[in-house]
Design a protein around this motif. Structure first.
Motif, mmCIF file in Angstrom:
data_model
loop_
_atom_site.group_PDB
_atom_site.id
_atom_site.type_symbol
_atom_site.label_atom_id
_atom_site.label_comp_id
_atom_site.label_asym_id
_atom_site.label_seq_id
_atom_site.Cartn_x
_atom_site.Cartn_y
_atom_site.Cartn_z
ATOM 1 N N ASP A 109 1.046 -1.408 0.157
ATOM 2 C CA ASP A 109 0.077 0.018 0.198
ATOM 3 C C ASP A 109 1.058 1.059 0.033
ATOM 4 O O ASP A 109 0.533 2.358 -0.772
ATOM 5 N N ARG A 139 2.084 1.817 -3.441
ATOM 6 C CA ARG A 139 1.186 2.248 -4.291
ATOM 7 C C ARG A 139 0.989 3.596 -4.127
ATOM 8 O O ARG A 139 0.846 4.410 -5.299
ATOM 9 N N ALA A 140 1.080 3.969 -3.009
ATOM 10 C CA ALA A 140 0.919 5.515 -2.742
ATOM 11 C C ALA A 140 2.109 6.257 -3.163
ATOM 12 O O ALA A 140 1.860 7.361 -3.890
ATOM 13 N N ARG A 141 3.160 5.821 -3.237
ATOM 14 C CA ARG A 141 4.447 6.550 -3.527
ATOM 15 C C ARG A 141 4.466 6.611 -5.247
ATOM 16 O O ARG A 141 4.746 7.417 -5.858
ATOM 17 N N SER A 142 3.763 5.248 -5.900
ATOM 18 C CA SER A 142 3.921 5.440 -7.202
ATOM 19 C C SER A 142 2.891 6.454 -8.001
ATOM 20 O O SER A 142 2.915 6.886 -8.931
ATOM 21 N N LEU A 143 1.828 6.487 -7.024
ATOM 22 C CA LEU A 143 0.777 7.388 -7.519
ATOM 23 C C LEU A 143 1.304 8.886 -7.460
ATOM 24 O O LEU A 143 0.880 9.563 -8.410
ATOM 25 N N GLU A 144 1.946 9.166 -6.514
ATOM 26 C CA GLU A 144 2.490 10.260 -6.532
ATOM 27 C C GLU A 144 3.371 10.518 -7.736
ATOM 28 O O GLU A 144 3.216 11.740 -8.459
ATOM 29 N N GLU A 171 1.220 10.923 -10.779
ATOM 30 C CA GLU A 171 0.310 12.195 -10.799
ATOM 31 C C GLU A 171 1.476 13.317 -11.266
ATOM 32 O O GLU A 171 0.873 14.089 -12.207
ATOM 33 N N ARG A 202 -3.133 6.271 -12.336
ATOM 34 C CA ARG A 202 -3.740 5.373 -11.487
ATOM 35 C C ARG A 202 -2.880 5.030 -10.305
ATOM 36 O O ARG A 202 -1.726 4.988 -10.563
ATOM 37 N N ARG A 203 -3.456 4.374 -9.383
ATOM 38 C CA ARG A 203 -3.178 3.799 -8.538
ATOM 39 C C ARG A 203 -2.607 2.350 -8.529
ATOM 40 O O ARG A 203 -3.383 1.366 -9.095
ATOM 41 N N ASP A 204 -1.257 1.942 -8.611
ATOM 42 C CA ASP A 204 -0.791 0.802 -8.906
ATOM 43 C C ASP A 204 0.620 0.653 -8.270
ATOM 44 O O ASP A 204 1.183 1.842 -7.752
ATOM 45 N N ARG A 205 1.203 -0.485 -8.168
ATOM 46 C CA ARG A 205 2.682 -0.619 -7.658
ATOM 47 C C ARG A 205 3.907 0.236 -8.649
ATOM 48 O O ARG A 205 4.822 0.523 -8.044
#
Length: 163
Positions: free
Chosen positions: A32, A35-40, A43, A70-73
């Motif tokens: 998780d 995923r949050a860091r990848s989303l940043e 973006e 998109r949220r992903d690893r």
């Protein structure tokens, strides 16, 4: 089965396969966090892609409004979709490839026989595999995103005791 209406671009990250395999040994919270860091990262790339689309021209400007992270690893951005754009209410997915790669022929309403003698072009000239804005932006930022993702993955691995 529904027809695909958007283009998903997952960035290639050097060493990602091995890193993601290591994340399989960690708790769900580690994935998780990744995923949050990848989303940043996604973006920030989506913002750059939208800016490139706005600068590119009319059709690209319309399609650029559909670019999202998109949220992903791994960092993922998506463009297109079912949203209808412009005065002719053309589906975003229909404009995406014309604005991205150009076109030497006419399509849709502009392919009607009454436009056979028209001198205008529907899209910019086709340049083969060369991109005008979406893939070009991803390629231009590939090394930076890859390095940032590897740093983020290392931070998350350390935080969860994986390395």
């Amino acid at each position: 089965m529904a027809k695909r209406q958007s283009l998903t671009l997952t960035l290639h990250i050097q060493g990602a396969r091995e890193t993601l395999r290591a994340f399989g040994q960690l708790p769900k919270e580690a994935n998780d966090a990744l995923r949050a860091r990848s989303l940043e990262l996604a973006e920030s790339l989506a913002v750059k892609a939208r800016g490139a689309g706005v600068a590119e021209g009319r059709q690209a400007r319309l399609v650029a409004s559909t670019v999202q992270a998109r949220r992903d690893r791994l960092p993922v951005i998506v463009a297109g979709g079912t949203k209808r754009l412009g005065r002719k209410r053309t589906p975003a997915f229909g404009l995406l490839f014309g604005s991205e790669f150009g076109m030497d022929s006419r399509s849709g309403w502009y392919a009607a026989p009454r436009y056979d003698n028209a001198t205008g072009q529907q899209y910019k000239p086709h340049r083969g595999r060369d991109s005008y804005w979406f893939f070009k932006t991803a390629d231009d930022n590939q090394a930076e995103i890859s390095a940032a993702w590897n740093r983020a993955a290392d931070d998350v691995l350390r935080a969860f005791g994986g390395a």
